[in-house]
Design an enzyme around this catalytic site. Sequence first.
Site, PDB file in Angstrom:
ATOM      1  N   ASP A  47       0.859  -1.187   0.000  1.00  0.00           N
ATOM      2  CA  ASP A  47       0.000   0.000   0.000  1.00  0.00           C
ATOM      3  C   ASP A  47       0.893   1.233   0.000  1.00  0.00           C
ATOM      4  O   ASP A  47       1.971   1.224   0.604  1.00  0.00           O
ATOM      5  CB  ASP A  47      -0.901   0.006   1.249  1.00  0.00           C
ATOM      6  CG  ASP A  47      -2.100   0.934   1.101  1.00  0.00           C
ATOM      7  OD1 ASP A  47      -1.887   2.165   0.953  1.00  0.00           O
ATOM      8  OD2 ASP A  47      -3.239   0.451   1.133  1.00  0.00           O
ATOM      9  N   ARG A 101     -22.184  -0.112  -6.659  1.00  0.00           N
ATOM     10  CA  ARG A 101     -20.840  -0.481  -7.077  1.00  0.00           C
ATOM     11  C   ARG A 101     -20.440   0.261  -8.352  1.00  0.00           C
ATOM     12  O   ARG A 101     -19.284   0.615  -8.551  1.00  0.00           O
ATOM     13  CB  ARG A 101     -20.768  -1.993  -7.302  1.00  0.00           C
ATOM     14  CG  ARG A 101     -20.960  -2.828  -6.035  1.00  0.00           C
ATOM     15  CD  ARG A 101     -20.896  -4.309  -6.340  1.00  0.00           C
ATOM     16  NE  ARG A 101     -21.033  -5.123  -5.143  1.00  0.00           N
ATOM     17  CZ  ARG A 101     -22.148  -5.706  -4.758  1.00  0.00           C
ATOM     18  NH1 ARG A 101     -23.245  -5.560  -5.476  1.00  0.00           N
ATOM     19  NH2 ARG A 101     -22.187  -6.437  -3.665  1.00  0.00           N
ATOM     20  N   PRO A 134     -16.280  -1.286  -9.013  1.00  0.00           N
ATOM     21  CA  PRO A 134     -17.084  -2.372  -9.575  1.00  0.00           C
ATOM     22  C   PRO A 134     -16.180  -3.364 -10.298  1.00  0.00           C
ATOM     23  O   PRO A 134     -15.563  -3.046 -11.316  1.00  0.00           O
ATOM     24  CB  PRO A 134     -18.019  -1.664 -10.553  1.00  0.00           C
ATOM     25  CG  PRO A 134     -17.253  -0.456 -10.984  1.00  0.00           C
ATOM     26  CD  PRO A 134     -16.416  -0.038  -9.815  1.00  0.00           C
ATOM     27  N   CYS A 135     -16.062  -4.564  -9.758  1.00  0.00           N
ATOM     28  CA  CYS A 135     -15.030  -5.497 -10.200  1.00  0.00           C
ATOM     29  C   CYS A 135     -15.183  -5.928 -11.653  1.00  0.00           C
ATOM     30  O   CYS A 135     -14.178  -6.183 -12.325  1.00  0.00           O
ATOM     31  CB  CYS A 135     -14.970  -6.703  -9.277  1.00  0.00           C
ATOM     32  SG  CYS A 135     -16.462  -7.706  -9.214  1.00  0.00           S
ATOM     33  N   ARG A 164     -23.411 -16.552  -0.347  1.00  0.00           N
ATOM     34  CA  ARG A 164     -24.539 -15.957   0.367  1.00  0.00           C
ATOM     35  C   ARG A 164     -25.839 -16.658   0.005  1.00  0.00           C
ATOM     36  O   ARG A 164     -26.685 -16.912   0.868  1.00  0.00           O
ATOM     37  CB  ARG A 164     -24.644 -14.472   0.015  1.00  0.00           C
ATOM     38  CG  ARG A 164     -23.531 -13.607   0.591  1.00  0.00           C
ATOM     39  CD  ARG A 164     -23.527 -12.227  -0.048  1.00  0.00           C
ATOM     40  NE  ARG A 164     -22.571 -11.335   0.598  1.00  0.00           N
ATOM     41  CZ  ARG A 164     -22.004 -10.278   0.015  1.00  0.00           C
ATOM     42  NH1 ARG A 164     -22.331  -9.975  -1.248  1.00  0.00           N
ATOM     43  NH2 ARG A 164     -21.155  -9.519   0.672  1.00  0.00           N
ATOM     44  N   LYS A 166     -26.282 -19.794  -1.075  1.00  0.00           N
ATOM     45  CA  LYS A 166     -26.325 -21.127  -0.478  1.00  0.00           C
ATOM     46  C   LYS A 166     -26.638 -21.052   1.008  1.00  0.00           C
ATOM     47  O   LYS A 166     -27.384 -21.880   1.547  1.00  0.00           O
ATOM     48  CB  LYS A 166     -24.993 -21.844  -0.714  1.00  0.00           C
ATOM     49  CG  LYS A 166     -24.698 -22.149  -2.176  1.00  0.00           C
ATOM     50  CD  LYS A 166     -23.309 -22.742  -2.332  1.00  0.00           C
ATOM     51  CE  LYS A 166     -22.958 -22.970  -3.787  1.00  0.00           C
ATOM     52  NZ  LYS A 166     -21.602 -23.539  -3.958  1.00  0.00           N
ATOM     53  N   HIS A 181     -26.529 -26.759  -4.088  1.00  0.00           N
ATOM     54  CA  HIS A 181     -25.847 -26.488  -5.354  1.00  0.00           C
ATOM     55  C   HIS A 181     -26.645 -25.437  -6.123  1.00  0.00           C
ATOM     56  O   HIS A 181     -27.623 -25.747  -6.809  1.00  0.00           O
ATOM     57  CB  HIS A 181     -25.700 -27.781  -6.157  1.00  0.00           C
ATOM     58  CG  HIS A 181     -25.018 -28.874  -5.391  1.00  0.00           C
ATOM     59  ND1 HIS A 181     -23.672 -28.849  -5.103  1.00  0.00           N
ATOM     60  CD2 HIS A 181     -25.509 -29.997  -4.804  1.00  0.00           C
ATOM     61  CE1 HIS A 181     -23.349 -29.915  -4.398  1.00  0.00           C
ATOM     62  NE2 HIS A 181     -24.452 -30.632  -4.199  1.00  0.00           N
ATOM     63  N   HIS A 188     -21.567  -8.613 -10.792  1.00  0.00           N
ATOM     64  CA  HIS A 188     -21.463  -8.610  -9.331  1.00  0.00           C
ATOM     65  C   HIS A 188     -22.086  -7.293  -8.871  1.00  0.00           C
ATOM     66  O   HIS A 188     -21.406  -6.288  -8.689  1.00  0.00           O
ATOM     67  CB  HIS A 188     -20.007  -8.699  -8.882  1.00  0.00           C
ATOM     68  CG  HIS A 188     -19.828  -8.488  -7.398  1.00  0.00           C
ATOM     69  ND1 HIS A 188     -20.466  -9.248  -6.455  1.00  0.00           N
ATOM     70  CD2 HIS A 188     -19.087  -7.581  -6.713  1.00  0.00           C
ATOM     71  CE1 HIS A 188     -20.119  -8.833  -5.245  1.00  0.00           C
ATOM     72  NE2 HIS A 188     -19.288  -7.817  -5.380  1.00  0.00           N
TER      73      HIS A 188
END
Length: 330
Positions: A47, A101, A134-135, A164, A166, A181, A188
């Site tokens: 960093d 995001r 936002p990935c 989350r 599941k 499953h 995302h």
Amino acid sequence: MTAPLVSTGSPSARPTKIAVIGAGSVGSSVAYAAMLRGSAQTIALYDLATAKAEAEVLDLAHGAQFGSGATILGGSDISCVADADVVVITAGARQKPGQTRLDLAGTNVKILRSLMPQLLEQAPEAMFMLVTNPCDVLTVAAQQATGLDPSRIFSSGTVLDSSRLKWLLSKRIGVNPRSVHARIIGEHGDSEFAVWSNANIGGIPLREWRNSDGSLAFTEAELDAVRDEVANSAYQIIQGKGATNLAIGVSAARICEAIINDEKAVLTVSTVLNDYRGVSGVAMSVPSVVGRGGVERVLDIPLDEHETHLLRASAGQLSAIQEKLGLELE
């Protein structure tokens, strides 16, 4: 710049290294999870904020003997990233309460464009995983900035969202989450969706799962409510404590392990798609085989007509943001 701090851990016959970029709450959680799980022999934390980075390295190093014994190093000298197997990027502006995001996109794309060439110089053979949001958009920006094959640049995507999902389903039906499953795919973010058409527990389709009294466990409305709870859970956590960090830390460490150990694990990471059910040029999460070569194969899973529509709609939202940011892949 100061020289990297070093804590020497236990020796290993397999020299492996994870570099985490950003010593904020998410980056430190990734490093902490990787140290506890033994994801790699060496964990580096980088960093620009020297005092923060060095403090996190010391804190991790002091407890390393109670975890995996990994070597912990890092600081504000980017050379600590050198020769990493996986580079996990968490640096960027933090998502604020009420902020989506995608609102973060402009600021974090600029940060990434400056950062990626430096990281690639230090770790030219690494796989690069975006966690910063936002990935999906940032995955496209990272590929654009480096020209690397899409298999080497991807994001953690909906791996955590699927976890989350599941967990929520398991609570409702009283089954261990590992036996559920089901998966979340797409962006995302707000347009992500659950693939109900092939979700199952022990081979029984989720829509056919019955309670002990013989009644169906889920109506379509209830499934929609579960999906909404998954999509909004991050906002709930951010509202309560300012950031999501612990679960994404474990999720990122898990993905790193799939790469380093060449597991060929199927995970819903996000990578730039090429004619995936008519979708190209955007990064979205779909089940993919993850191993030493990164995203080694994108799986064409069965989707019903409605799910195919949702996938394309999600891609359209991301494409619109990319166009505004000038992120058009050649």
